[in-house]
Design a protein around this motif. Structure first.
Motif, PDB file in Angstrom:
ATOM      1  N   ALA A 155       0.816  -1.218   0.000  1.00 26.94           N
ATOM      2  CA  ALA A 155       0.000   0.000   0.000  1.00 26.94           C
ATOM      3  C   ALA A 155       0.854   1.275   0.000  1.00 26.94           C
ATOM      4  CB  ALA A 155      -0.976   0.002   1.180  1.00 26.94           C
ATOM      5  N   SER A 156       1.943   1.236  -0.732  1.00 20.83           N
ATOM      6  CA  SER A 156       2.848   2.385  -0.897  1.00 20.83           C
ATOM      7  C   SER A 156       3.511   2.817   0.405  1.00 20.83           C
ATOM      8  CB  SER A 156       2.123   3.590  -1.512  1.00 20.83           C
ATOM      9  OG  SER A 156       1.474   3.225  -2.704  1.00 20.83           O
ATOM     10  N   ARG A 157       3.409   1.992   1.417  1.00 22.67           N
ATOM     11  CA  ARG A 157       3.990   2.341   2.711  1.00 22.67           C
ATOM     12  C   ARG A 157       5.512   2.342   2.616  1.00 22.67           C
ATOM     13  NH1 ARG A 157       2.600  -0.648   8.251  1.00 22.67           N
ATOM     14  NH2 ARG A 157       2.810   1.231   9.524  1.00 22.67           N
ATOM     15  N   ALA A 201      -2.799  -5.340 -10.525  1.00 20.36           N
ATOM     16  CA  ALA A 201      -1.511  -4.911 -11.081  1.00 20.36           C
ATOM     17  C   ALA A 201      -1.469  -3.399 -11.212  1.00 20.36           C
ATOM     18  CB  ALA A 201      -1.295  -5.549 -12.446  1.00 20.36           C
ATOM     19  N   GLU A 202      -0.280  -2.838 -10.988  1.00 22.76           N
ATOM     20  CA  GLU A 202      -0.086  -1.410 -11.199  1.00 22.76           C
ATOM     21  C   GLU A 202       1.010  -1.237 -12.238  1.00 22.76           C
ATOM     22  OE1 GLU A 202       0.530  -0.448  -7.135  1.00 22.76           O
ATOM     23  OE2 GLU A 202      -1.622  -0.291  -6.793  1.00 22.76           O
ATOM     24  N   LEU A 203       0.738  -0.409 -13.228  1.00 22.16           N
ATOM     25  CA  LEU A 203       1.704  -0.225 -14.308  1.00 22.16           C
ATOM     26  C   LEU A 203       1.920   1.250 -14.588  1.00 22.16           C
ATOM     27  CD1 LEU A 203      -0.567  -2.619 -15.274  1.00 22.16           C
ATOM     28  CD2 LEU A 203       1.274  -3.034 -16.895  1.00 22.16           C
ATOM     29  N   ILE A 253       4.740  -2.146 -12.225  1.00 21.01           N
ATOM     30  CA  ILE A 253       5.349  -1.687 -10.970  1.00 21.01           C
ATOM     31  C   ILE A 253       5.082  -2.720  -9.886  1.00 21.01           C
ATOM     32  CG2 ILE A 253       5.213   0.068  -9.134  1.00 21.01           C
ATOM     33  CD1 ILE A 253       6.523   1.202 -11.574  1.00 21.01           C
ATOM     34  N   GLU A 254       3.867  -3.219  -9.855  1.00 21.00           N
ATOM     35  CA  GLU A 254       3.510  -4.177  -8.818  1.00 21.00           C
ATOM     36  C   GLU A 254       2.502  -5.171  -9.377  1.00 21.00           C
ATOM     37  OE1 GLU A 254       1.227  -2.680  -5.477  1.00 21.00           O
ATOM     38  OE2 GLU A 254       1.531  -4.543  -4.379  1.00 21.00           O
ATOM     39  N   LEU A 255       2.614  -6.415  -8.937  1.00 23.98           N
ATOM     40  CA  LEU A 255       1.616  -7.418  -9.294  1.00 23.98           C
ATOM     41  C   LEU A 255       1.283  -8.168  -8.010  1.00 23.98           C
ATOM     42  CD1 LEU A 255      -0.053  -9.048 -11.299  1.00 23.98           C
ATOM     43  CD2 LEU A 255       1.976 -10.419 -11.774  1.00 23.98           C
TER      44      LEU A 255
HETATM   45 CA    CA Z   1       1.227  -0.557  -4.982  1.00 24.43          CA
END
Ligand code: CA
Ligand code: ADP
Length: 433
Positions: free
Chosen positions: A175-177, A292-294, A304-306
């Protein structure tokens, strides 16, 4: 008759043919989960017999035998044994993890019981940012440069071993922490020290040997999107593609607005789907939800994240499928092997805003909720943090003030509605004594 029809029709739990036992679903729910209510509601609509697996003994456990079970979420081997023992008395049809924290336990327990599951090593790779990058690189997929540092590495020395701009992130948080951008050595050292403090303060995530490492990677400029998908035997069904219209340029990467459908051209959306599918293959994920984040770099999409889970917070409430199914219903139907008539999202553009915490302090008052709800297109405004509580923004914090949901004729109108509703909210935050 199609499997599941009888239950849907009668509302009675379906009884499996083999052993006369009801088909039971085990939901793994961390105490911090926002989503237990939505998953239970979904299970109820399915008529499934549910046991909630939690890491703290539930008040009603003794009275509601077999409806809840206490599990060790930290010691995965122990948690797996507990689930296997429970399943011997109460056969399970599926194990579903509501949140990221329990994806590995779900995979391992499902493997032990011979249920459909992702390979535990694939789930582990999705939980570990360094292993994730390593697998993408090995598969020759687009990937920024990256370098791993342990917390006892001298930050000033580390600062000379990387190039700028870069992003520092704790390997095993979510969570972007603790994710911080650094544009020069000075910012790098400050970020490194800040993450070190954060990691020393919080409990290590489950079964993590790398809880104390920092991954540094090249900063990828470009707009960001999020893809919500459901894997069926390795095949990716795209459930929704969200634009994130607020710039995410750092130094911290607070999520705010998600709007679907994406306003990107079809060709870009196809590339995003392709890139996600290749990352799914590189990790070896094959079953259940993914998020997923791209980023769309000049050379095309970069994952960026899966994550081997569905979208976090209450964001899933922005989605409806087919004849009105929730994302949770879709996930549970898939897990229970029930037919899914349609995975097509409703026609109406929709969106959600995760309301960020503007600064630290004690939340004293929340005003304007009724006005915010009155904005045309606003579907709901839900405040998650009770007044009187201490609130902490990113990069240290791990919660949102709440969520705003909207539906409108166009994605632009959804975005405008979310912004206007947010503008009408007023949070009184008192500095801490
Ligand atoms: Ca993320
Ligand atoms: P987490 O798993 O904690 O959410 P992510 O790796 O998804 O961590 O990073 C959080 C956010 O930080 C991303 O959504 C993105 O906006 C930003 N970010 C992370 N890595 C990069 C990168 N290499 N380049 C640009 N932005 C990044």
């Amino acid at each position: 008759m199609v499997k599941g029809e009888s239950r849907a029709a009668s509302g009675e739990p379906k009884v499996s043919e083999q052993d006369g036992q009801p088909e039971r679903l085990l939901l793994l729910v961390p105490t911090t989960s926002y989503r237990v209510g939505d998953f239970l509601k979904a299970a109820d609509r399915l008529g499934a017999v549910v046991t909630v697996g939690a890491n703290q003994k539930q008040v009603l456990e003794e009275y509601a035998e077999s409806r809840t079970v206490t599990l060790d979420f930290k010691d995965i081997a122990k948690g797996t044994k507990q689930i296997v023992a429970f399943a011997s008395a109460h056969p399970l049809k599926a194990i579903v993890s509501t949140d990221e924290e329990t994806t590995l336990l779900a995979a391992k327990a499902a493997a032990a019981l011979g249920l459909a599951h992702n390979a535990p090593h694939s789930v582990e790779a999705a939980l570990n940012k360094h292993r994730f990058r390593t697998l993408l690189e090995k598969a020759h997929l687009p990937c920024p440069w990256f370098k791993l540092f342990s917390l006892n590495h001298d930050p000033a020395r580390a600062a000379r071993e990387v190039s700028y701009p870069c992003v520092l992130k704790p390997v095993a948080l979510s969570a972007s922490r603790g994710v911080i951008r650094a544009d020069d050595a000075h910012a790098f050292v400050a970020a490194f020290q800040r993450i070190t403090r954060l990691l020393n303060e919080i409990e290590a995530p489950p079964e993590s040997t790398v809880a104390h490492d920092i991954l540094v990677e090249g900063y990828i400029p470009g707009i960001e999107v999020a893809l919500e998908g459901l894997l069926e035997a390795g095949q990716l069904n795209v459930l929704a593609l969200f634009d994130k219209p607020d710039p995410l340029e750092g130094p911290f990467f607070e999520e705010t607005i998600y709007v679907t459908p994406s306003r990107l051209p079809r060709s870009a959306q196809d590339e995003i789907r392709e890139a996600t599918m290749r990352a799914v293959e590189a990790l070896g994920l094959c079953d259940g939800p993914i998020h997923a984040e791209l980023r769309l770099s000049d050379e095309g999409p970069v994952v960026i994240e899966l994550a081997a889970r569905s979208i976090g917070g209450l964001c899933a409430r922005s989605l409806r499928f087919g004849a009105g199914l929730s994302l949770e219903e879709l996930i549970l139907r898939h897990a229970m092997g029930l037919p899914i008539e349609s995975m097509e999202r409703e026609k109406s553009p929709a969106g959600v805003m995760m309301i960020p915490i503007p600064h630290a302090g004690i939340l004293r008052e929340v005003n304007g909720v009724i006005d915010a709800r009155a904005v045309t297109g606003a579907v709901d405004v839900t405040i998650m943090i009770p007044t009187g509580q201490r609130i902490v923004p990113l990069p240290e914090g791990d919660r949102y003030l709440g969520f705003i949901f909207a539906r409108a004729e166009t994605p632009e109108a959804v975005e405008a509605c979310l912004r206007e509703a947010h503008r009408r909210l007023d949070f009184v935050i008192e500095p801490e004594p």
